[in-house]
Structure formats: C-alpha cells, structure tokens
Scaffold this active site. Sequence first.
Site: not given
Length: 475
Positions: A227, A261
């Site tokens: 991720e 993110c």
Amino acid sequence: MIRSFDPASGDLVWEGPEASADEVHAALARAREGFPRWAAMPLGERVALVQRYAQVLEAHRERLAETISKETGKPLWEGRAEVGAMIGKVAISIAAQAERAGEKHVAQPFGEAVLRHRPHGVMAVLGPFNFPGHLPNGHIVPALLAGNTVVFKPSEMTPATGALMAECWAEAGLPEGVFTILQGGRTTGEALVGGAIDGLLFTGSAGAGAFFRRLFADRPHVVLALELGGNNPLVVWDADDLEEAASVVVQSAFVTTGQRCSCARRLIVPDNAFADDLIATVDAMAGRLRIGAWNETPEPYIGPLISEAAADGARAQVTALVDLGAKVLRPFERIAGRSGAFVTPAILDVTGVDVPDEEIFAPVLQVRRVADFDAAIAAANDTRFGLSAGLVSADDALWQRFTIECRAGVVNRNRPTTGAAGSMPFGGLGDSGNHRPSAFYAADYCAWPMASFEAAGVSGNAAALAGKLTDVVPA
C-alpha cells in the site's frame, strides 16, 4: 532506544528498547510455533476473539485517540476518527472473510466440489506513521481472522500507538505467539523482512515498495501486499458553487497536513475564468485553515508534519519546483512561534513547467491549466503512480469518460480524493501498489484458495476407464 516525540511541542511521548536481530528471529519462531494451533482453531472462535478486540478498543477509545494525536500531531478529532475506523474494521473484516475467503460447496454427480481458504502462515506487518493505528490494523485484523499469526513492527516514529494496540490484543485474550510486536527502526525491519515469513503486508512510500519488490523477487512464496503513495490528480472542470468545489480541493490537498497517500497533489483545471475564480477561492480558504497542536482549543483543522526533518524535506522539494519555474501562489512557510514541524499550506502554479513525478508528503498543491478535457485526462494519467484521483463536474458524460480512462484505484466524483470506504477495496496501480488492494479486499491476500473434488467413497472412478484397458494383464 526508540523514542517518539510530540511534533507540536517536542515532548517525549514514548521510549523503549529496539528489538535486536536475535529477538526478531525468536519472535518469528514463536509465531511459527503458534501458527498450527491458531489456524486449526474454528473460525467462530477466531471471530469471537477479534470481536473482543473491538470491545477493548472501544473501552480505550479516548486513550488511544489521544496517543495517536500526541504522537503524530494530528488534531484530536482526527485521532478519534482513526480509532472509530479501527473499531469498524472488525465487523467489515468479518464480513469480507465470509464473502471473499469463505467456504463454498457445490453438488456434483460423484459428491461435491468444495472451495476452502487456508492461511499462509507467519505474516509480517510494517506500519506507517500517518495512520499508525488504522492502517496496520487493516492488515492485522483480516490476517488473524484468516488464521495467520502476525509479527508487527510499527513505524519508529509512532511506537506508542503500536504498543497500545499490542496491549489491546493482549487484553482481548489472543493465545501466545499469535500476535507479537517488535519495536525498532531500519535494523529491526531488515531482520524481520529477511526472516522466515510467509507474507509482508506493508504501508509506506513507493521507494520502499520498489525495494521490497526487488528483495522478494527470489522469494515467490512470500505474499507481498503493498500500500504505497501517490501523485494524485484532482480535475475540477465545472461547478455551480465555487465554495463547494473549493472545499473539495482544500480537503483533498490539505487534510492531515497533506500526510495521506490519497491526498490530491495536482489540481488540473481548464484555462479559463472559472479556473481563475476557483484558484482564488481555494487560496483564500487555505489561508483561513486553523493550524494548531492536537489538543488546542478551538480545534484546529491541521497540525504539524510528523517532524521538523519532514518539513525540511518538503521545503527542499518545493524550492526545487520553484527553481524549475513554478509560480508561487501561496508560499510554503514555517509558522512563527511554533515548532519547526509546523508549515503553512502551499499552492504552486506549474503550468508549462516540466516537474518531477514525485509525491510531496506535505500540504503542497500543484496547479496545472489545460486546454480541454482530453488534455485534462492526459495530465491526470501522466504519472507513474495510480492510487487516487477525482473529478469535480456536474457533467455525467465527463464522469463516465473519467471512470473509463483514468488509471487509479480510487476515483471519486464531487468528493475529496481522500474519501474511501472500508467496505470497498483500497489500493493503486503502478508505483502505488502491486494489485493487492486492502480494506475489504485484504481477505484476498490473507488466505489462499484450495479447491477440492470430494466423494464419500471411492466407487465410480473405474467407470471412466471402461473399455479403455487392454485384456493383457502384466505378469
């Protein structure tokens, strides 16, 4: 020793010893020893223990929220939201386990075809600093439900949150060796990923993800779920309400001080008067954002970056963009009277400038004007990343086209790019991941499918050979 500090005040939050390589290997050995018993435990019993963990989190909700906020610098409202997501993850993971990694029986003439899922073994989880509870929790809960044992190393910048999570798992009553925490930095992490593991579940930077891809190239038996970050585009093409459109931009770019993110790093707009008005509205709104420490009153919208070093690094990236020709619309500055981790949101116009395709993990928004929607989609896709993207538009046809042509794992319309649901997959393409999305789809990488043909007895097999054997019987 590992130490963490409140980035707003510099106060010590936590300190403790760093796990040595020998301690890492001992923890992995305990996890390996505990795996068969945990994997053999009936799913219902594992579910009950994980539900007990959710109850423990609820009991420690405020303590955990304050620890997260103090250690990361994020406002308390955000720490509380993170704990809520951790608690909610349990029910979502139980549902995902049943739907995506459950058992299925299909009747056949001879008996039945059966689909089962089996755990991989020992899973290493490396946590990030920006969501030190929620993001590793999103790996740990489904991994344990599937029957894996877990060895968890929190970010060295947020060890207190990891330690409190470990307390909660212990209070929930997990058996020995099922969940182990290892505090440490790079050396501890290297020993962990280099040890006898069956999976690495990692949330962090694209650079670290690329390193892990290379490191595990010759270890194909290790499940790798990455991720990673993103250089995410937000296309704002039209809007009846400038305040609403600007709110989407500001939340996308500056929430969590830009340390998500999925934050929008690039704002793509038409080259017209609408964009002029939008940018002016975004600029004014960014200037009004309340910035402060996690526990200040009135409550701030954003806090400091994780450290002064992080602020210095982001400032160097902004300076490099300006040197390339970017026009400063709102400067990236320190805040007088605050720690060096505090910064102001920045807006740069990079139209016509060839800028690096890099993630700036800070509240920095780059604006690019384009001639038409074709150019907007081309600009959105002009990145090696592919985590999140967004379109602000009332035009259904443009949205339909955007969903077809935009390459990103999370694509939102008229909502911030950071919006994501635990009941949906979360992950990206390119350098943003490795096609193993987390959230609801974490169940997919926490277990492997086993397909079986099964019959109660052996009869019925010889008929397939009838008339196909010779009369010669070997001596």
